[in-house]
Structure formats: C-alpha cells, structure tokens
Design an enzyme around this catalytic site. Sequence first.
Site, mmCIF file in Angstrom:
data_model
loop_
_atom_site.group_PDB
_atom_site.id
_atom_site.type_symbol
_atom_site.label_atom_id
_atom_site.label_comp_id
_atom_site.label_asym_id
_atom_site.label_seq_id
_atom_site.Cartn_x
_atom_site.Cartn_y
_atom_site.Cartn_z
ATOM 1 N N HIS A 1 -1.242 58.047 98.007
ATOM 2 C CA HIS A 1 -0.723 57.379 96.813
ATOM 3 C C HIS A 1 0.576 56.652 97.114
ATOM 4 C CE1 HIS A 1 -3.523 60.315 95.094
ATOM 5 N NE2 HIS A 1 -3.575 59.535 94.017
ATOM 6 N N HIS B 1 -7.473 49.702 90.368
ATOM 7 C CA HIS B 1 -7.585 51.143 90.080
ATOM 8 C C HIS B 1 -7.582 51.352 88.561
ATOM 9 C CE1 HIS B 1 -7.667 55.269 91.230
ATOM 10 N NE2 HIS B 1 -6.415 55.585 90.905
ATOM 11 N N ASP C 1 -3.338 54.640 96.206
ATOM 12 C CA ASP C 1 -3.613 54.438 94.782
ATOM 13 C C ASP C 1 -2.323 54.404 93.964
ATOM 14 O OD1 ASP C 1 -6.205 54.606 95.590
ATOM 15 O OD2 ASP C 1 -6.719 56.392 94.426
ATOM 16 N N ASP C 2 -2.505 53.963 92.695
ATOM 17 C CA ASP C 2 -1.505 54.078 91.622
ATOM 18 C C ASP C 2 -0.295 53.175 91.781
ATOM 19 O OD1 ASP C 2 -3.205 55.975 90.666
ATOM 20 O OD2 ASP C 2 -1.936 57.697 91.103
ATOM 21 N N HIS D 1 -5.391 53.853 84.144
ATOM 22 C CA HIS D 1 -5.755 55.110 84.801
ATOM 23 C C HIS D 1 -6.357 56.147 83.842
ATOM 24 C CE1 HIS D 1 -5.586 58.427 87.723
ATOM 25 N NE2 HIS D 1 -5.278 57.524 88.646
#
Length: 446
Positions: A385, A292, A242-243, A296
């Site tokens: 991540h 995603h 993610d991210d 966020h």
Amino acid sequence: MATQNDEPNDVGMEHQLDNVSDHDIEELDFNGSAQGNGGSRMKRSAGKMVAIVLAVIVAIGGLGTAGGWYWYNNLRQYPVIVDGQIVNIRNGHSIERILQDNADFQKVPGRLISLTGKVLDDKGGEPIKVTVNGVEVPQDKLASTHLKEQDEVTLENGADKEEEHEDKVEVIPHGKKATNIVTGGIIQLHLPGSDGTKETWVGKVSGEVVDKGVTKEPVDEQITALTPHVPADRKVIALTFDDGPSEYTPKMLDIFKEKGVHVTFFNIGTQSAEMKDTVKRMVDEGHQVGSHSNTHPFLPKLSDDGLRSELTAGFDGLASAGVTSRMFRSPYGAFTNKDWERAGDLISTNVLWDIDTLDWKMPGAQAIHDTVLKQAHNGAIALMHTGGGNREQDIEALPGIIDDLKAQGYEFVTVGELMAMDQKQRFPEWAIKGELPTAAASASES
C-alpha cells in the site's frame, strides 16, 4: 502515202538519197558538234536521248534495290532453334504468325477445370508458354515480337486452370461460457469472443457448389481468471501498491527512481483528482496506473446502479489526472461472478495478487520485507500500500526488498508487462495496455 503494193521503205530511201547533194549533209566531229545546217536541232535530240537512257538505268536500278529490300525484310528465310530443332522462318513474321504457320509446334494450351475436377474447356486454361533466349514473352507481345537469326525458342504446354468462383461466407455465431473467476488465476478479465465463418464456393462456369468447411472457428465469450505463465529462464516479480496517492507516495517514487524499478499503482479516484501532479509523476517515470474504485467501498454490497456509478467515478478521477487506463483492482479483492455480469463491461481486468504483505496491519518493516522475500517466485504479484494509513514501514522496507530480490536475480515488471510475458499468449493486447476490449481487438485476438 504507201500502200500494200508499195516497195519496201529502204528502196524509197535510196531514191531519196540520190537527190541529196553534199551541201545538204551535216558533218559531225568527235566532240559531238554538228557542222552545217540543222546542228542545234540534232544537239537537242541527242541530249534527250541521253537523259532517257539514264532515267531508264536509274529506274531499273531503283526497282532492283526496292526488290532487294523487300526480299531481305519479307521473303528472306533464316534459321532459329525451336525446342532444340533448327527451323527456317521467314523474316518479318511475328512469333504469333510462326506459331500459327507451324500448328503451335504440337504444343497445346491448358484446360479449364471445374471446382470438382471436371474438364470444362480443352483450351480454356493457360496459354502456351513461349520463352526466347531464356526470357518469357508475354502473351500480349507475341504478335509484335520478331525472332533474330539463331534465337533459341522454348515452348511449353499451357497449365490447366481452375474456373473462377464466387465465395459465399456464412457466419457461425459464438457462444458464451459460464462465468468462472474463482478457480482460474489472479488476473480476471472478460474475453468477448468472436464469431466464426464457414465458406462455400460456387463455380462461375459450371455452377458447381463446393463446401469448403469452417474457415474460422468461433471463440466463445467468457469471463475468466488467468495466471501469467512467464518464461522459466526469467525471474520476474510485480510490486503493486493500493490506496494512493498519498503523502507517502512521493517518497516511494524517489526510491523506485533511485533503484531503477517500475511498479503498478491502483489509485483511489478521489485522491487521484486531488493529487494530479503525483499521478502524472507516476506515469512520467514509467509506472503503470490503474483504478482502485472511487471511494474504496465493498462492491458486492452495492446496487447495480451504485456499482456502476462507483466504478465510473473512479475512472473519471484517474482521467482528471490524465490517465485513461481501465485496469482495475477491486477493494479487498471483492468482485464476484455477479459483479462481472453487472459491470464487467466497464473494466479491462481485475488484478488480484499472490503475495500479501499484510502491511496494512503495520507488522514492521522487517516483517514486510521477509514476507516478500519468502514468498517471491517467478511471475508473482505482491500486494502493498501507498495510502490508506501510515506507510512509513513500507518506505523503510522497500530498499531492502528491491536490493535483496535483485541479488536473487529478479527483475521488476509492471502487471501489463507480466501479462505480455505469458507463454500461452492468452492475454489480449487491450488487456496488457489496460484498455477496454473492442470488436476489432476481439477479432484480431481470436
């Protein structure tokens, strides 16, 4: 001029001959030439006589030849075998004529039957089947097909035929099940459902109406969550990140390329737009990419318009880097039943996880490694991540994670590949590819 009382002609001829002298008589030699007066006239008469005789002979011969040809081709009879019996037929007659002349050899055409089994026409079914020397003769060829001597003919009664009918299809509307994404599994998705059908037949001759029942069951629309049931003889795991993208992502991509594994990235929209080359590299090297969100946020706290704007902007960020996927992972995994009702039409799936490395706490490379190895199981989805903070520990842990899992027999797959392995085939093709469901896709999956 002679009268009825005159003497016969031969008597008159005797008197006439008495007055003829020797000089008046022509002499004929053996070569046919006349001697004396009138020779040329008799020569011509004899030639005409010969020509007439020859013409008569030729005419008689021609008539005989023509008659013979006509007899051979039209009147001559010869044997053929019909259903094992010798039958004499006349030359020149077609199969159709032979059947007519012999009452179809006691064979009959099939019957026309109604939808409920009633006889509508004793001769309305299939015609008598004719086979000559093992080859079926089409019905439209019977009138032009002739048999040869000793041909073997087989006849079969025609088959019964059901009347033609009109199909009437009634749509059975599908329903909608209550949304439940809490207890189902780790991949949430909206299954649009599809209508069913029931069918009725109406006989075109009899007018009979027959209910054929449900021909396609309706599939209810539902928003649910499923966990892929992968084959028991396989050991597969999906690593997800993610991210990203971030400055740490290229180093991770180098590791994946070196180790020959594919993973799944869930990118932030704003960062994807800023690092398009890195996103392109992800795709080019065989990894799967999803969204995603754009910035966020905690999605359940957003308004309806705010939620839809956030999701749309996140997908737009991916699109600016050339990615059209609608696969999604909600920030913090927070996406409620209500959120699905508010904006579920914008996403393909919401992918959660069942292994959390807690790498965002930076517990150390070994701890990240050990968490994955201890919790690894067939069909697992591990959360890590590639952005959102310092990811040096992830970079350090990854080579050992990959090597040690390989040593245990694990294969590395993307989330889409994991869904495709589901033994129950519950994941539609559009979900596997990260696309939005369409009416056509929904119908094909039902």
